[in-house]
Every structure is written in C-alpha cells, then in structure tokens.
Design an enzyme around this catalytic site. Structure first.
Site, PDB file in Angstrom:
ATOM      1  N   ASP A 197      58.539  18.872  23.575  1.00 36.76           N
ATOM      2  CA  ASP A 197      59.269  18.907  22.309  1.00 36.76           C
ATOM      3  C   ASP A 197      58.328  18.500  21.181  1.00 36.76           C
ATOM      4  OD1 ASP A 197      61.415  19.260  20.621  1.00 36.76           O
ATOM      5  OD2 ASP A 197      62.307  17.299  21.052  1.00 36.76           O
ATOM      6  N   TYR A 231      57.497  18.312  16.796  1.00 40.42           N
ATOM      7  CA  TYR A 231      58.073  17.606  15.647  1.00 40.42           C
ATOM      8  C   TYR A 231      57.482  18.307  14.422  1.00 40.42           C
ATOM      9  CZ  TYR A 231      59.476  13.144  13.324  1.00 40.42           C
ATOM     10  OH  TYR A 231      60.053  12.170  12.555  1.00 40.42           O
ATOM     11  N   HIS A 268      61.691  17.511   7.895  1.00 41.61           N
ATOM     12  CA  HIS A 268      62.366  16.613   8.844  1.00 41.61           C
ATOM     13  C   HIS A 268      61.545  15.337   9.049  1.00 41.61           C
ATOM     14  CE1 HIS A 268      64.570  15.178  12.326  1.00 41.61           C
ATOM     15  NE2 HIS A 268      63.465  15.177  13.044  1.00 41.61           N
ATOM     16  N   ARG A 327      60.600   4.017   7.355  1.00 41.07           N
ATOM     17  CA  ARG A 327      59.397   3.300   6.897  1.00 41.07           C
ATOM     18  C   ARG A 327      59.215   3.311   5.389  1.00 41.07           C
ATOM     19  NH1 ARG A 327      57.679   6.169  11.378  1.00 41.07           N
ATOM     20  NH2 ARG A 327      57.050   7.884  10.037  1.00 41.07           N
ATOM     21  N   GLU A 339      70.112  18.095  17.357  1.00 41.39           N
ATOM     22  CA  GLU A 339      68.910  18.527  16.646  1.00 41.39           C
ATOM     23  C   GLU A 339      68.835  20.033  16.740  1.00 41.39           C
ATOM     24  OE1 GLU A 339      65.560  16.260  18.266  1.00 41.39           O
ATOM     25  OE2 GLU A 339      65.754  14.886  16.582  1.00 41.39           O
ATOM     26  N   GLU A 383      66.951  23.188  16.837  1.00 43.26           N
ATOM     27  CA  GLU A 383      65.564  23.562  17.123  1.00 43.26           C
ATOM     28  C   GLU A 383      65.535  24.994  17.637  1.00 43.26           C
ATOM     29  OE1 GLU A 383      63.351  20.793  19.484  1.00 43.26           O
ATOM     30  OE2 GLU A 383      64.443  19.047  18.748  1.00 43.26           O
ATOM     31  N   ASP A 399      68.721  19.837  20.847  1.00 42.40           N
ATOM     32  CA  ASP A 399      68.135  18.693  21.534  1.00 42.40           C
ATOM     33  C   ASP A 399      68.953  17.446  21.175  1.00 42.40           C
ATOM     34  OD1 ASP A 399      66.327  17.467  23.181  1.00 42.40           O
ATOM     35  OD2 ASP A 399      64.935  17.011  21.566  1.00 42.40           O
ATOM     36  N   ARG A 453      70.511   8.241  18.575  1.00 43.90           N
ATOM     37  CA  ARG A 453      69.659   7.621  17.543  1.00 43.90           C
ATOM     38  C   ARG A 453      69.543   6.114  17.684  1.00 43.90           C
ATOM     39  NH1 ARG A 453      66.833  11.938  16.136  1.00 43.90           N
ATOM     40  NH2 ARG A 453      68.092  13.563  15.170  1.00 43.90           N
ATOM     41  N   GLN A 494      67.258   5.400  20.521  1.00 46.87           N
ATOM     42  CA  GLN A 494      65.913   5.775  20.060  1.00 46.87           C
ATOM     43  C   GLN A 494      65.285   4.692  19.174  1.00 46.87           C
ATOM     44  OE1 GLN A 494      65.915   9.575  18.058  1.00 46.87           O
ATOM     45  NE2 GLN A 494      63.711   9.588  17.689  1.00 46.87           N
ATOM     46  N   TYR A 538      61.755   3.292  20.804  1.00 42.19           N
ATOM     47  CA  TYR A 538      60.727   4.320  20.594  1.00 42.19           C
ATOM     48  C   TYR A 538      59.307   3.805  20.357  1.00 42.19           C
ATOM     49  CZ  TYR A 538      60.110   4.195  15.461  1.00 42.19           C
ATOM     50  OH  TYR A 538      59.773   3.848  14.193  1.00 42.19           O
ATOM     51  N   LYS A 571      66.396  10.932  24.422  1.00 39.00           N
ATOM     52  CA  LYS A 571      66.259  12.388  24.433  1.00 39.00           C
ATOM     53  C   LYS A 571      66.405  12.987  25.817  1.00 39.00           C
ATOM     54  CE  LYS A 571      64.641  12.507  20.126  1.00 39.00           C
ATOM     55  NZ  LYS A 571      65.172  13.347  19.058  1.00 39.00           N
ATOM     56  N   THR A 610      69.535  18.655  26.851  1.00 39.19           N
ATOM     57  CA  THR A 610      69.009  19.592  25.862  1.00 39.19           C
ATOM     58  C   THR A 610      69.652  20.930  26.189  1.00 39.19           C
ATOM     59  OG1 THR A 610      66.893  18.410  25.803  1.00 39.19           O
ATOM     60  CG2 THR A 610      66.896  20.666  24.965  1.00 39.19           C
ATOM     61  N   THR A 616      63.285  19.370  15.285  1.00 32.61           N
ATOM     62  CA  THR A 616      64.354  19.658  14.327  1.00 32.61           C
ATOM     63  C   THR A 616      63.843  20.496  13.161  1.00 32.61           C
ATOM     64  OG1 THR A 616      65.314  17.538  14.871  1.00 32.61           O
ATOM     65  CG2 THR A 616      66.123  18.576  12.869  1.00 32.61           C
ATOM     66  N   GLU A 627      69.653  13.159   9.199  1.00 30.59           N
ATOM     67  CA  GLU A 627      69.227  13.513   7.845  1.00 30.59           C
ATOM     68  C   GLU A 627      70.405  13.878   6.944  1.00 30.59           C
ATOM     69  OE1 GLU A 627      66.270  16.380   9.639  1.00 30.59           O
ATOM     70  OE2 GLU A 627      65.495  16.180   7.605  1.00 30.59           O
TER      71      GLU A 627
HETATM   72 CA    CA Z   1      63.811  17.022  19.413  1.00 29.46          CA
END
Ligand code: CA
Length: 423
Positions: free
Chosen positions: A129, A131, A136, A145, A202, A204, A236, A240, A243, A247, A256, A260, A353, A367
C-alpha cells in the site's frame, strides 16, 4: 467507434471498449471460470477457449480461463494479453459473425451478470500500500504535526509505502466487523482495550501485477507499465484510533490489517490508454530511476457513497479523480523493485488514499471531517464523523469517453458490530 452486436447503454460501465476480466460462477454450477463483462452480461472465456478462438495465441492448450483465478493468464505477458483482448473484442463486435450469428455458442457463452456470483479475481500473493496523493499526505500530516511539518522530508523524493496484508483482501460485498484493539484516548494516561471508535474508509485504486521480475533485477521505470495487468477499485478500511497509538516508529500495523476490499472486475491497462494524462508536476525533480518520459496518470472519475441503516438511498460524500495522485504506478513499481525485490503475477499495489485539493475531493473521513472536528452532514439530518455499525460504503469509478464509459463497477462493504471477545 467499435460497437458490440447487442445493445450496451452509453452509461454502462462495460462497453466493448472496456472488457474487464473477472472470476465467476454461473448460478447452479460449482466450477469457477474466467469471463469478461459486456453490458449486463458476462462472456464466459472458458467456453470461447474451448471453441478454439485462442488457438493462434500463446494460451493455446493451457486452459488459462478454466481457472479460479486470473494468475495463470496474468503471467503470460503483455503481448498475449493484447492478442487475447483483440480476439474477444472482434468476437463481440457487430462486424463479426462468429458469435453474433451462432445462437448455440451465444447461449453457452453469454451469461446474465444477474445469474452469476462474482469471486475473488486474483490469488494475491503480496499486497503493498502506497501513500501517493500529495493532498492526502499533506492534510493528514497537517492534522498530526501541523502545517509546517505536514510532509515528511522524504515524501517528495520517493513514493512512500508499506507492506500490507494479502490474507485479508476481500471481494466487494463482504461485510466487515468493526475491529478492536489498543487505543489511547487523549484524556487517558495509559492505553485501553476497546472497539475501534474511529473507523474509516480509504478511497484507493489498486494495480495488479501481471508479469513479475526476477529477484535481484529491478524494473526500470520506463518498462514498469508493461508489468501492469489491470486496475481495480480499493477500499482500504482503516482504524484511525488504533493507528494513532501504534504507528510510530514502524508505520501502520493492526489499523490496516483487518480488511481491504476490492472490486471484482479487473480493467486492463490497455482499455485506459485513451484516458492517459499528465499527473501533477513533480518538484523537486525525481532521481533518475524515478523519472518518467511520458504522462503516467489516467483521468478516472471516482466517487464514494454512504448509506446508513436509517437512510433510504446512498448519498455521495466524495467525488475525486485518479489523476490527483502525485506518484504514478510506474514510479511505484520502479521504486518497489529498485532494491531487487521481486514482484509476482497477482501482486496488488494500492495507490493510497486519493484526495484532491478541494474539501469535497478528499478520499477518507479523516480528511473530510478533519479528524472529527467537522462532521459530514447527511440529507436526512444525520452526521458522520466516523463509520457507524450498519453503514454501507460504496465506491465507483469510470473514464468518460465520447458516448461510452470505461467503468470499474463498484466496491462495497457494510460495517457489522464488533465481535465479542471473552478474555
Ligand atoms: Ca491505505
């Protein structure tokens, strides 16, 4: 424009220009086989194969369509895919009598989609997968952050990705139990065990590898697309809150790995060729091994619909486009294999995503709701910050041609309550 000998509506996802491959079982039969979608029908390729139509190609005598997965055919290579596709296209065209005027062959080979069960099209060995959407990655980075540090320093230099879990890739229509695990709510000092409270989708797209590469032999970016058999829609599913706690430093793991979902029809890359477009401008310029000399993206409209258990009909919550992806499929493949990592027929590479610059083009609830701060308002007065039990999610996508569509069908799945666990 090429036309088939029977009527296919202009908004059908499956005109003669598309011909996506899938694995299916006709009602009342036990053996899976491979077919292509045409209008509301499936052309059973195992019947076409037996009738000898592929005898002048490399698949002769191999029974590649009397299979429960596409893998054997995927491994035959780009030239053979192309030959087989043009034979099928000719067979379905209004100019060719071989199938058009043969009633007994038509009866055997054409099955209404309504009378067939779709199965997993591919035996997926490995799932990676990426990114690859800058919008995104920027949005998610900004939430976690702050704006200044939104993109990590590596992001514009390489397609970030992680090795996913192939065992839990499921076919559209499979219901998904809400996952559970360790979460650490902001107010808690230590983690708790809980059903996921921030369940997300997600949007995708997935690319299926046809022919792979030998261990130790990277695939050059200019040849990468030759290894792509076709594309599917991918949801996917993501937890959250799990995660957020797990993560760092190695990336997502349990958030994750529970499910899927993919759509059942694999659209050949060749069918997408008329819709090839230039992706976003890449600045800074990528290193030589990632630099492409032709446009590497495709104009594919994508939509997400949500239907809660109290809703009469599905409601669209996102509309975006594949061409927003910053890193192309070819760049993902070149990067994936630059170390010598081998890809195999049937490997799935998902894009990550797909989000665009506008709010309504964002490809996940994280988002769309800005991590829950700004809920999605639904027509019946309900709101969604995260997915609720009973919610059904449906994604669809297509390329719009002049009077026809190259469609991907749909990928859907419903959220079931968490399974109780006796500890
Ligand atoms: Ca994904």
């Amino acid at each position: 424009m090429i036309r088939s000998f029977f009527n296919v509506e202009p908004d059908s996802h499956f005109p003669i220009q598309n011909l996506p491959y899938g694995v299916f079982k006709p009602e009342g039969e036990s053996m899976p086989r491979i077919g292509v979608a045409i209008g509301d029908y499936i052309l059973d390729l195992s019947v076409v194969e037996k009738a000898g139509f592929f005898n002048n190609t490399a698949v002769k005598g191999k029974k590649v369509f009397e299979q429960s997965s596409l893998n054997l055919f995927m491994g035959t290579g780009k030239e053979t895919w192309s030959e087989v596709r043009s034979i099928i296209q000719k067979l379905l065209s209004d100019k060719d009598p071989a199938l058009r005027d043969n009633a007994s062959l038509r009866r055997k080979a054409l099955i209404p989609q309504a009378d067939a069960e779709m199965l997993m099209p591919v035996d997926i060995g490995d799932y990676t997968d990426f990114y690859a959407s800058k919008d995104h990655a920027t949005n998610v980075g900004a939430m976690f952050r702050g704006r200044e540090n939104a993109l990590m320093p590596n992001w514009t230099h390489l397609p970030v990705g992680y090795h996913g879990r192939a065992s839990s890739v499921v076919l559209s229509g499979t219901d998904i139990h809400r996952p559970q695990g360790q979460i650490k709510p902001p107010e808690a000092e230590t983690p708790i065990f809980s059903p996921c409270r921030q369940l997300d989708f997600e949007l995708e797209m997935g690319c299926f590898i046809g022919t792979g590469n030998q261990l130790g032999e990277p695939i050059p970016v200019g040849q990468a697309e030759e290894h792509v058999f076709g594309l599917v829609l991918v949801n996917d599913w993501s937890a959250r809150d799990i995660q957020a706690w797990e993560y760092q430093p190695l990336g997502p793991f349990l958030a994750k790995n529970f499910a899927t979902s993919i759509s059942p029809w694999v659209v050949p890359l060749e069918a997408l060729e008329p819709f090839r477009v230039q992706g976003p401008i890449q600045e800074p310029e990528p290193l030589a091994y990632l630099k492409e000399d032709k446009p590497g993206s495709f104009d594919i409209e994508l939509e997400v619909y949500l239907k809660g258990k109290n809703m009469q009909k599905p409601e669209r919550i996102t509309r975006t486009n594949f061409q927003y992806l910053y890193w192309s499929m070819a760049q993902q493949i070149a990067h994936h294999t630059i170390t010598g990592c081998n890809l195999n027929p049937g490997d799935l590479l998902a894009s990550g995503t797909i989000s665009g610059p506008e709010k309504e083009t964002r490809g996940c609830l994280l988002e769309l709701t800005w991590r829950g701060k700004d809920p999605v308002e639904l027509e019946n007065g309900e709101q969604r910050t995260w997915l609720e039990d009973g919610d059904e999610l449906m994604m669809t996508g297509w390329c719009q041609g002049e009077g026809y569509r190259i469609g991907f069908g749909e990928v859907k799945g419903r959220i079931l309550p968490v399974r109780t666990l006796n500890i």
